[in-house]
Design an enzyme around this catalytic site. Structure first.
Site, PDB file in Angstrom:
ATOM      1  N   HIS A  48       0.917  -1.290   0.033  1.00 19.69           N
ATOM      2  CA  HIS A  48       0.040   0.088   0.060  1.00 19.69           C
ATOM      3  C   HIS A  48       0.881   1.200  -0.003  1.00 19.69           C
ATOM      4  O   HIS A  48       0.388   2.408  -0.507  1.00 19.69           O
ATOM      5  CB  HIS A  48      -0.974   0.207   1.327  1.00 19.69           C
ATOM      6  CG  HIS A  48      -1.991  -1.056   1.048  1.00 19.69           C
ATOM      7  ND1 HIS A  48      -3.064  -1.177   0.055  1.00 19.69           N
ATOM      8  CD2 HIS A  48      -2.186  -2.143   1.965  1.00 19.69           C
ATOM      9  CE1 HIS A  48      -3.744  -2.132   0.224  1.00 19.69           C
ATOM     10  NE2 HIS A  48      -3.477  -2.746   1.182  1.00 19.69           N
ATOM     11  N   ARG A  73       6.721  -6.435   2.891  1.00 21.34           N
ATOM     12  CA  ARG A  73       5.618  -6.914   2.221  1.00 21.34           C
ATOM     13  C   ARG A  73       5.518  -6.693   0.752  1.00 21.34           C
ATOM     14  O   ARG A  73       5.662  -5.386   0.279  1.00 21.34           O
ATOM     15  CB  ARG A  73       4.394  -6.405   2.899  1.00 21.34           C
ATOM     16  CG  ARG A  73       3.180  -6.994   2.432  1.00 21.34           C
ATOM     17  CD  ARG A  73       2.173  -6.664   3.117  1.00 21.34           C
ATOM     18  NE  ARG A  73       1.712  -5.313   3.513  1.00 21.34           N
ATOM     19  CZ  ARG A  73       0.562  -4.958   4.026  1.00 21.34           C
ATOM     20  NH1 ARG A  73      -0.309  -5.736   4.464  1.00 21.34           N
ATOM     21  NH2 ARG A  73      -0.112  -3.688   3.770  1.00 21.34           N
ATOM     22  N   ASP A  87      16.457 -11.001  -3.956  1.00 23.55           N
ATOM     23  CA  ASP A  87      17.788 -10.849  -4.583  1.00 23.55           C
ATOM     24  C   ASP A  87      18.348  -9.516  -3.837  1.00 23.55           C
ATOM     25  O   ASP A  87      19.524  -9.120  -4.033  1.00 23.55           O
ATOM     26  CB  ASP A  87      17.631 -10.618  -6.198  1.00 23.55           C
ATOM     27  CG  ASP A  87      17.760 -11.879  -6.961  1.00 23.55           C
ATOM     28  OD1 ASP A  87      17.903 -12.888  -6.046  1.00 23.55           O
ATOM     29  OD2 ASP A  87      17.654 -12.035  -8.267  1.00 23.55           O
ATOM     30  N   GLU A 152      -6.298 -12.588   5.476  1.00 24.74           N
ATOM     31  CA  GLU A 152      -7.116 -11.680   5.313  1.00 24.74           C
ATOM     32  C   GLU A 152      -8.338 -11.615   4.859  1.00 24.74           C
ATOM     33  O   GLU A 152      -9.018 -10.520   4.458  1.00 24.74           O
ATOM     34  CB  GLU A 152      -6.269 -10.211   5.513  1.00 24.74           C
ATOM     35  CG  GLU A 152      -5.464 -10.413   3.968  1.00 24.74           C
ATOM     36  CD  GLU A 152      -4.502  -9.437   3.840  1.00 24.74           C
ATOM     37  OE1 GLU A 152      -4.601  -8.498   4.453  1.00 24.74           O
ATOM     38  OE2 GLU A 152      -3.792  -9.609   2.867  1.00 24.74           O
ATOM     39  N   ASP A 178      -8.930  -5.715   6.136  1.00 23.24           N
ATOM     40  CA  ASP A 178      -9.425  -6.235   4.828  1.00 23.24           C
ATOM     41  C   ASP A 178     -10.294  -7.653   5.398  1.00 23.24           C
ATOM     42  O   ASP A 178     -11.352  -7.767   4.686  1.00 23.24           O
ATOM     43  CB  ASP A 178      -8.160  -7.251   4.141  1.00 23.24           C
ATOM     44  CG  ASP A 178      -7.601  -6.050   3.297  1.00 23.24           C
ATOM     45  OD1 ASP A 178      -8.256  -5.646   2.202  1.00 23.24           O
ATOM     46  OD2 ASP A 178      -6.210  -5.746   3.188  1.00 23.24           O
TER      47      ASP A 178
END
Length: 265
Positions: A48, A73, A87, A152, A178
């Site tokens: 977000h 996240r 990576d 969620e 959520d």
């Protein structure tokens, strides 16, 4: 050279409570400030917050000198993006909206090299290997990674037992906002039915022998979830902390209507 120790994964093994903060400014400078304040872990939010690979990399570099453990996240389940995040040095990865054991298993494969997964080999061009400076990285990488999947949605709650049992899933994180929307109670994670679903997730994940976490910036929520068995809890959001501090300061000099803290997070 050895792979850097995943301090977050190691801390989960101690069963001690871990208090975290959401990092949403998409800035290495801002995240470094929070890293020096004493939180056990920081969530660098690629879902977000307006983050890109370069801004996430800058934040990983910024917090590397501090004891705070970074958790990244990602925005979705894309294995190509997961490869890139690993990576650049992400060791603890949180993935949103996991609703089945099949999705969880696919995420595990995205973090593993063949024959156990599909992660591509970057070798000497990636930070994770310290540009080929880490001895035997390909065979050691999986041990240093921590995969957290988010439950969620109502479907995720229904499938939480199978999700938590998936080999390679290290922990489960509950998304109250959520989940409340998906259950028909938008903006009201405190609704009894939502709380019942959250309790089910916590109890099921703990029964599977895995840690469970949640976002709970309100202290009474955080304490309740801790008492239910949550081990890693995000108790702050940097953007909210700045805004609350700004409102408090200007409130000393200008009369303003009081704002009720949001429980939708």
């Amino acid at each position: 050279m050895q792979i850097p120790t995943n301090t977050f994964k190691r801390a989960l093994e101690t069963y001690a409570p871990l208090w975290g903060c959401w990092a949403g400014f998409a800035s290495g400078y801002a995240t470094e400030i929070i890293a020096g304040t004493g939180f056990d872990w920081l969530l660098i939010d690629g879902e977000h917050a307006p983050n890109t690979l370069p801004t996430i990399l800058a934040q990983l570099q910024a917090v590397a000198a501090y004891p705070t453990a970074p958790v990244v996240r990602c925005v979705n389940h894309d294995p190509a993006l997961i490869k890139q995040l690993l990576d650049i040095g992400t060791q603890t990865l949180m993935v949103p909206m996991v609703e089945s054991a099949e999705q969880a298993a696919a995420l595990v494969r995205a973090t593993r090299y063949p024959p156990h997964g599909i992660r591509g080999v970057g070798g000497g061009v990636v930070r994770a290997t310290r540009w080929d400076g880490v001895d035997d990285y390909l065979n050691k990488a999986a041990d240093s990674l921590c995969l957290i999947v988010q439950v969620e949605s109502p479907k995720g709650v229904e499938q939480v037992e199978a999700i938590a049992a998936t080999e390679g899933v290290d922990a489960v994180f509950v998304g109250p906002a959520d989940l409340s929307v998906g259950m028909g109670y938008p903006g009201n994670p405190s609704h009894p039915e939502v709380q019942t679903a959250i309790r089910k997730v916590i109890e099921t994940v703990k029964a599977a022998g895995k840690p469970v976490g949640i976002l709970a910036p309100m202290e009474e929520d955080a304490r309740r979830y801790q008492s239910l068995g949550c081990q890693f809890i995000a108790v702050g959001i940097d953007i909210s902390l700045m805004r609350q501090g700004a409102l408090s300061t200007i409130g000393l000099y200008k009369e303003r209507p009081a704002e009720r803290p949001s429980r939708t997070y």
